[in-house]
Design a protein around this motif. Structure first.
Motif, PDB file in Angstrom:
ATOM      1  N   PHE A 182       0.843  -1.195   0.000  1.00 34.37           N
ATOM      2  CA  PHE A 182       0.000   0.000   0.000  1.00 34.37           C
ATOM      3  C   PHE A 182       0.877   1.242   0.000  1.00 34.37           C
ATOM      4  O   PHE A 182       2.055   1.206   0.354  1.00 34.37           O
ATOM      5  CB  PHE A 182      -0.901   0.018   1.230  1.00 34.37           C
ATOM      6  CG  PHE A 182      -1.805  -1.186   1.350  1.00 34.37           C
ATOM      7  CD1 PHE A 182      -3.065  -1.188   0.785  1.00 34.37           C
ATOM      8  CD2 PHE A 182      -1.370  -2.317   2.037  1.00 34.37           C
ATOM      9  CE1 PHE A 182      -3.888  -2.295   0.893  1.00 34.37           C
ATOM     10  CE2 PHE A 182      -2.190  -3.426   2.157  1.00 34.37           C
ATOM     11  CZ  PHE A 182      -3.454  -3.421   1.577  1.00 34.37           C
ATOM     12  N   GLY A 183       0.285   2.364  -0.364  1.00 34.62           N
ATOM     13  CA  GLY A 183       1.007   3.633  -0.351  1.00 34.62           C
ATOM     14  C   GLY A 183       0.549   4.534  -1.474  1.00 34.62           C
ATOM     15  O   GLY A 183      -0.390   4.232  -2.215  1.00 34.62           O
ATOM     16  N   TRP A 187      -3.337   5.466  -0.669  1.00 34.29           N
ATOM     17  CA  TRP A 187      -3.247   5.468   0.790  1.00 34.29           C
ATOM     18  C   TRP A 187      -3.619   6.844   1.343  1.00 34.29           C
ATOM     19  O   TRP A 187      -4.431   6.960   2.266  1.00 34.29           O
ATOM     20  CB  TRP A 187      -1.833   5.092   1.216  1.00 34.29           C
ATOM     21  CG  TRP A 187      -1.531   5.317   2.655  1.00 34.29           C
ATOM     22  CD1 TRP A 187      -2.145   4.730   3.723  1.00 34.29           C
ATOM     23  CD2 TRP A 187      -0.548   6.208   3.199  1.00 34.29           C
ATOM     24  NE1 TRP A 187      -1.599   5.198   4.901  1.00 34.29           N
ATOM     25  CE2 TRP A 187      -0.614   6.102   4.611  1.00 34.29           C
ATOM     26  CE3 TRP A 187       0.388   7.070   2.637  1.00 34.29           C
ATOM     27  CZ2 TRP A 187       0.220   6.838   5.450  1.00 34.29           C
ATOM     28  CZ3 TRP A 187       1.224   7.795   3.465  1.00 34.29           C
ATOM     29  CH2 TRP A 187       1.121   7.674   4.860  1.00 34.29           C
ATOM     30  N   ARG A 188      -3.086   7.900   0.763  1.00 37.17           N
ATOM     31  CA  ARG A 188      -3.340   9.240   1.292  1.00 37.17           C
ATOM     32  C   ARG A 188      -4.786   9.687   1.092  1.00 37.17           C
ATOM     33  O   ARG A 188      -5.299  10.491   1.870  1.00 37.17           O
ATOM     34  CB  ARG A 188      -2.380  10.246   0.639  1.00 37.17           C
ATOM     35  CG  ARG A 188      -0.950  10.088   1.096  1.00 37.17           C
ATOM     36  CD  ARG A 188      -0.175  11.363   0.870  1.00 37.17           C
ATOM     37  NE  ARG A 188       0.295  11.517  -0.503  1.00 37.17           N
ATOM     38  CZ  ARG A 188       0.124  12.609  -1.242  1.00 37.17           C
ATOM     39  NH1 ARG A 188      -0.558  13.633  -0.758  1.00 37.17           N
ATOM     40  NH2 ARG A 188       0.614  12.675  -2.467  1.00 37.17           N
ATOM     41  N   PHE A 189      -5.431   9.201   0.054  1.00 35.41           N
ATOM     42  CA  PHE A 189      -6.820   9.579  -0.222  1.00 35.41           C
ATOM     43  C   PHE A 189      -7.701   8.335  -0.205  1.00 35.41           C
ATOM     44  O   PHE A 189      -8.604   8.185  -1.032  1.00 35.41           O
ATOM     45  CB  PHE A 189      -6.906  10.289  -1.571  1.00 35.41           C
ATOM     46  CG  PHE A 189      -6.127  11.582  -1.620  1.00 35.41           C
ATOM     47  CD1 PHE A 189      -6.699  12.769  -1.217  1.00 35.41           C
ATOM     48  CD2 PHE A 189      -4.799  11.599  -2.043  1.00 35.41           C
ATOM     49  CE1 PHE A 189      -5.982  13.967  -1.264  1.00 35.41           C
ATOM     50  CE2 PHE A 189      -4.070  12.773  -2.079  1.00 35.41           C
ATOM     51  CZ  PHE A 189      -4.653  13.969  -1.675  1.00 35.41           C
ATOM     52  N   GLU A 190      -7.446   7.477   0.775  1.00 35.41           N
ATOM     53  CA  GLU A 190      -8.132   6.185   0.799  1.00 35.41           C
ATOM     54  C   GLU A 190      -9.647   6.313   0.965  1.00 35.41           C
ATOM     55  O   GLU A 190     -10.392   5.405   0.592  1.00 35.41           O
ATOM     56  CB  GLU A 190      -7.568   5.303   1.908  1.00 35.41           C
ATOM     57  CG  GLU A 190      -7.773   5.838   3.311  1.00 35.41           C
ATOM     58  CD  GLU A 190      -7.221   4.885   4.369  1.00 35.41           C
ATOM     59  OE1 GLU A 190      -7.500   5.139   5.553  1.00 35.41           O
ATOM     60  OE2 GLU A 190      -6.540   3.915   4.024  1.00 35.41           O
ATOM     61  N   GLU A 191     -10.119   7.429   1.522  1.00 38.57           N
ATOM     62  CA  GLU A 191     -11.571   7.597   1.688  1.00 38.57           C
ATOM     63  C   GLU A 191     -12.296   7.660   0.340  1.00 38.57           C
ATOM     64  O   GLU A 191     -13.508   7.449   0.273  1.00 38.57           O
ATOM     65  CB  GLU A 191     -11.875   8.863   2.493  1.00 38.57           C
ATOM     66  CG  GLU A 191     -11.519  10.173   1.827  1.00 38.57           C
ATOM     67  CD  GLU A 191     -10.079  10.617   2.084  1.00 38.57           C
ATOM     68  OE1 GLU A 191      -9.807  11.822   1.929  1.00 38.57           O
ATOM     69  OE2 GLU A 191      -9.247   9.766   2.452  1.00 38.57           O
ATOM     70  N   HIS A 192     -11.545   7.917  -0.737  1.00 38.14           N
ATOM     71  CA  HIS A 192     -12.141   7.982  -2.070  1.00 38.14           C
ATOM     72  C   HIS A 192     -11.877   6.727  -2.898  1.00 38.14           C
ATOM     73  O   HIS A 192     -12.282   6.666  -4.072  1.00 38.14           O
ATOM     74  CB  HIS A 192     -11.592   9.200  -2.838  1.00 38.14           C
ATOM     75  CG  HIS A 192     -11.862  10.509  -2.176  1.00 38.14           C
ATOM     76  ND1 HIS A 192     -13.136  10.991  -1.964  1.00 38.14           N
ATOM     77  CD2 HIS A 192     -11.004  11.436  -1.662  1.00 38.14           C
ATOM     78  CE1 HIS A 192     -13.063  12.171  -1.366  1.00 38.14           C
ATOM     79  NE2 HIS A 192     -11.786  12.461  -1.164  1.00 38.14           N
TER      80      HIS A 192
END
Length: 289
Positions: A182-183, A187-192
């Protein structure tokens, strides 16, 4: 060299599969199609197959060198179906697949060809190679609203991690030599990003074999293909530097208005060179020096 569908290609373009490695490029939109095809031609692939809508145009030089197959790569299951059909027609041949605006890099690719890489990998008794999808994105979204810019491309220097891949058929015990990676933007915008699409590992390089099929999660039905290394030492890994996630996040109505920049304190300009990826640990040479 244009074919109306995969069936027509397998009938009339079979000679393109007699010698590998073969690259399959799946075109989802009109972004950086030509640069993607040229990049993989320069990597030394014996044949490049482009799967793209019939309405798309290609530059004249690519029309003469690329095997074009009219295809809708955005349809559900379309990529797996095409990869499995092509690989079934050429057992033993090394193959590669990616999407437009994705660029393969491997250790020392500036001075060595894809054929040299796969010859060494074959000598190590490996039939597949793990690749990490490294997200690229433009640094200024007001200037590049689709998040794509070759000249201003950036990547994440850190924020990558791996978790054990669990075996649902064996009491959810960890699978041997398999990890979920992951990454990046997923990862940084995983809510989308749907949970099932957050992994960044892909078995993009593989040797076609009868009965071995690509699955929807970018893994293969033969479990050994999904391992990151052989039992006795580490193997080569490669990287797919990709604008695909950035494009999707900016085009999706549910995420585009909430993202004003992809840059953060761990962003760095992408140097378009394998040394940067090696230094960041985003691929490794294994025993290949």
């Amino acid at each position: 060299m244009q074919y109306r569908d995969v069936t027509a290609f397998l009938k009339d373009g079979q000679t393109a599969l007699t010698k590998g490695p073969v690259a399959m490029i799946f075109v989802e939109d009109d972004v950086e199609v030509a640069t993607t095809l040229r990049h993989h031609e320069q990597m030394g692939f014996a044949s490049v197959l482009a799967f793209l809508p019939a309405v798309f145009d290609l530059p004249r030089d690519l029309q003469e060198t690329v095997h074009r197959i009219d295809y809708d790569a955005t349809a559900e299951g379309a990529v797996e179906a095409a990869v499995n059909a092509i690989s079934a027609a050429a057992p033993g041949v090394w193959m590669f697949y990616c999407y437009n605006a994705e660029y393969l890099f491997f250790p020392f690719c500036e001075t060595r060809s894809i054929s040299e890489l796969l010859a060494f990998h074959t000598e190590e008794r490996r039939d597949a190679m793990l690749t990490y999808v490294v997200d690229l994105y433009a640094d200024d979204l007001s200037e590049h609203p689709d998040a794509v810019s070759l000249d201003r491309a950036h990547l994440d220097r850190s924020g990558y991690y791996a978790l054990a891949r669990k075996d649902a058929d064996n009491g959810y015990q960890p699978k041997e030599r398999q990890l979920d990676f992951f990454g990046g933007l997923r990862w940084r915008f995983e809510e989308h990003v749907p949970y099932t699409r957050r992994k960044i590992d892909r078995i993009a390089l593989f040797r076609a074999q009868a009965g071995v099929a690509l699955r929807a999660d970018h893994t293969f039905s033969q479990e050994e293909y999904n391992t990151y290394a052989c039992p006795w030492h580490h193997n080569i890994t490669a990287a797919l530097c990709s604008f695909r996630t950035a494009k999707a996040l900016k085009r999706n109505p549910g995420s585009t208005h909430g993202i004003h920049t992809f840059k953060w304190h761990n962003s760095a300009p992408f140097e378009w060179h394998s040394r940067q990826l090696l230094d960041l640990g985003l691929m490794e040479p294994g025993q290949w020096f």
